[in-house]
Scaffold this active site. Structure first.
Site, PDB file in Angstrom:
ATOM      1  N   GLU A  13       1.055  -1.972   1.905  1.00 20.56           N
ATOM      2  CA  GLU A  13       0.576  -0.588   2.046  1.00 20.56           C
ATOM      3  C   GLU A  13       0.858   0.180   0.743  1.00 20.56           C
ATOM      4  OE1 GLU A  13       1.529   3.340   4.789  1.00 20.56           O
ATOM      5  OE2 GLU A  13       3.008   1.758   4.631  1.00 20.56           O
ATOM      6  N   HIS A  14       2.116   0.154   0.307  1.00 19.77           N
ATOM      7  CA  HIS A  14       2.500   0.759  -0.977  1.00 19.77           C
ATOM      8  C   HIS A  14       2.938  -0.359  -1.920  1.00 19.77           C
ATOM      9  CE1 HIS A  14       3.606   3.843   2.121  1.00 19.77           C
ATOM     10  NE2 HIS A  14       2.954   4.626   1.290  1.00 19.77           N
ATOM     11  N   HIS A  58     -45.030  -3.931  14.963  1.00 22.01           N
ATOM     12  CA  HIS A  58     -44.513  -3.464  13.671  1.00 22.01           C
ATOM     13  C   HIS A  58     -45.637  -3.487  12.626  1.00 22.01           C
ATOM     14  CE1 HIS A  58     -40.519  -3.971  15.367  1.00 22.01           C
ATOM     15  NE2 HIS A  58     -39.944  -3.562  14.236  1.00 22.01           N
ATOM     16  N   GLN A  84      11.603   3.850   1.563  1.00 18.16           N
ATOM     17  CA  GLN A  84      10.727   3.283   2.578  1.00 18.16           C
ATOM     18  C   GLN A  84      11.519   2.886   3.829  1.00 18.16           C
ATOM     19  OE1 GLN A  84       7.156   2.984   2.285  1.00 18.16           O
ATOM     20  NE2 GLN A  84       7.768   3.009   4.396  1.00 18.16           N
ATOM     21  N   HIS A 132      12.237   5.339   6.720  1.00 18.76           N
ATOM     22  CA  HIS A 132      11.155   5.785   7.617  1.00 18.76           C
ATOM     23  C   HIS A 132      11.446   5.430   9.066  1.00 18.76           C
ATOM     24  CE1 HIS A 132       7.801   7.780   5.827  1.00 18.76           C
ATOM     25  NE2 HIS A 132       7.805   6.987   4.787  1.00 18.76           N
ATOM     26  N   ASP A 174       3.592  10.020  -1.588  1.00 13.31           N
ATOM     27  CA  ASP A 174       3.820  10.407  -0.188  1.00 13.31           C
ATOM     28  C   ASP A 174       3.644  11.903   0.006  1.00 13.31           C
ATOM     29  OD1 ASP A 174       4.324   7.888   0.694  1.00 13.31           O
ATOM     30  OD2 ASP A 174       6.507   8.054   0.699  1.00 13.31           O
TER      31      ASP A 174
END
Length: 430
Positions: free
Chosen positions: A322-323, A415, A255, A258, A356
């Site tokens: 996120e993960h 209505h 990670q 990245h 991924d």
């Protein structure tokens, strides 16, 4: 990575602060870029390519020749790998199709719901420090399965004005032929407003840096939907002494590489587990080609020791990663206690890298705590659901009085009248 021992809930915010730039400052930079693309279209895109990508672009759209060249030159081994990933992702996303729903709620009153593809979608594929051809699969496959009428892909060119062959090969494999050499906020602007080469789309997908994220958020004020607000990538690993330290370390590093603004968090059951993992992180880091970038990400990352499992779960749900990787003895119980996460990886042999690339789940996921209220991309992201109803004369006789009473009490006479006029007609004609 610093180690924090059993922080109290009041200390969590500070311990888990994400490295985010000031959105206000970023939007100041983005707004003039968006405005220029709106005014000048393709011309602005070419100008920004020169300014930001340092390349002169003659034609913004990738040609058939360029795609063919990519297909000829791409390594056979990589092609085979892309095919396996494509198959798994297709299988999992195809299974997400929901059939048309039809329910007779009372005699003569039928309600229906049907999925309709979003007509025009834009896919943003990052190409900066790493060309993410895997994201082409993650966004292109569900867009295709959903039946979107027009799919446009934007990705930044390299210094030669070319797109990475793996991106072109993958796009072609799933039938995307409108590929634009444009990156950053300017690409988002092009898909938002439309230019001579880039169609205006209804929804924009894809991860990107903070400029891309800010541009996507601005696009939502201009009538374009986005998949989710997604910033720099992140992982949280929850490990106890059944976890294999080398595995955990490799996940944290996968990670961290990245980008410098990625964040990695280790939640360990004991200080001993944390120390073993961090030792392995140091050893593995030295061997990485992107070690400087990973080192920067690690500098604002943290290892937290939580000796109480209930508290550990509270902390994880508070962070909403996120993960999330779960490497603990009673994994089932822990997994059931997770309510905030983008995607969960269970057990020692489930690296985040599998999701991924090729296990089949989607890797476009909510970051920055948005997993509290957003899901990752799925087939649903590319459709909207329209409801229908059909009422027979008999059905209206049953339901009509209920509607009349409700409308009358909301003081909406027209209505009520829309029902009464029909009931009177039915009475006279049947």
């Amino acid at each position: 990575m610093k180690i924090i021992l059993n922080p109290t809930p009041s200390e969590w915010k500070k311990a888990l602060d994400r490295p985010v730039h000031k959105m206000k400052d970023i939007k100041k930079i983005i707004k003039p870029i968006m405005a220029k693309v709106k005014r000048q279209g393709d011309k602005a895109l070419k100008k920004f390519a020169l300014e930001y990508d340092h390349v002169e672009i003659k034609k913004l759209l990738v040609t058939r020749e360029e795609i063919q060249e990519a297909k000829d030159h791409l390594d056979a081994e990589l092609k085979a790998a892309i095919h396996v990933a494509k198959e798994n992702i297709e299988k999992f996303h195809l299974a997400q199709e929901s059939p048309t729903l039809e329910v007779e709620v009372m005699e003569g009153v039928t309600c229906m719901r049907k999925s309709i593809p979003i007509q025009k979608v834009g896919l943003y594929i990052p190409g900066g420090t790493a060309p993410l051809f895997s994201t082409v699969l993650m966004l292109g496959i569900p867009a295709n399965l959903a039946g979107c009428e027009e799919i446009v892909l934007c990705t930044p060119p390299n210094k030669e004005g070319k797109i990475h062959p793996a991106i072109l090969y993958t796009a072609d494999l799933i039938g995307i032929d409108k590929i634009v050499k444009a990156g950053g906020a300017q690409a988002v602007a092009a898909m938002t407003y439309g230019t001579e080469s880039v169609p205006k789309v209804d929804k924009i997908f894809g991860p990107g840096n903070q400029y891309v994220t800010a541009a996507k958020q601005l696009a939502t004020n201009l009538g374009v939907a986005i998949d989710m607000p997604a910033g720099p990538s992140e992982v949280l690993v929850y490990a106890d002494d059944t976890a294999i330290p080398e595995f955990v370390a490799s996940d944290l590093l996968s990670q961290a590489e990245h980008g410098a603004d990625s964040q990695v968090v280790l939640v360990a059951s004991t200080e001993k587990v944390a120390k073993k993992v961090l030792k392995s992180v140091d050893e593995q880091l030295e061997k990485l080609p992107r070690k400087e970038m990973a080192r920067k990400a690690l500098s604002h990352s943290v290892a937290i020791v939580m000796s109480n499992e209930t508290k550990a779960l509270e902390l994880i749900n508070y962070y909403a990663p996120e993960h999330l990787i779960i490497a603990v003895a009673n994994e089932e119980e822990v997994v059931n206690g997770i309510v905030n996460a983008g995607s969960v990886f269970i057990g020692n042999f489930t690296p985040e890298a599998a999701g991924d690339y090729a296990s089949g789940t989607n890797h476009t996921l909510p970051t920055n705590g948005y997993a509290r209220n957003y899901s990752g991309v799925s087939l649903d992201s590319f459709v909207k659901k329209i409801t229908y109803q059909k009422i027979t004369a008999k059905g209206l006789q049953q339901l009509g009085p209920t509607v009349e009473i409700m409308a009358k009490n909301e003081l909406l006479e027209a209505h009520k009248q829309a029902v009464s006029i029909r009931l009177a007609y039915i009475k006279n004609h049947h």
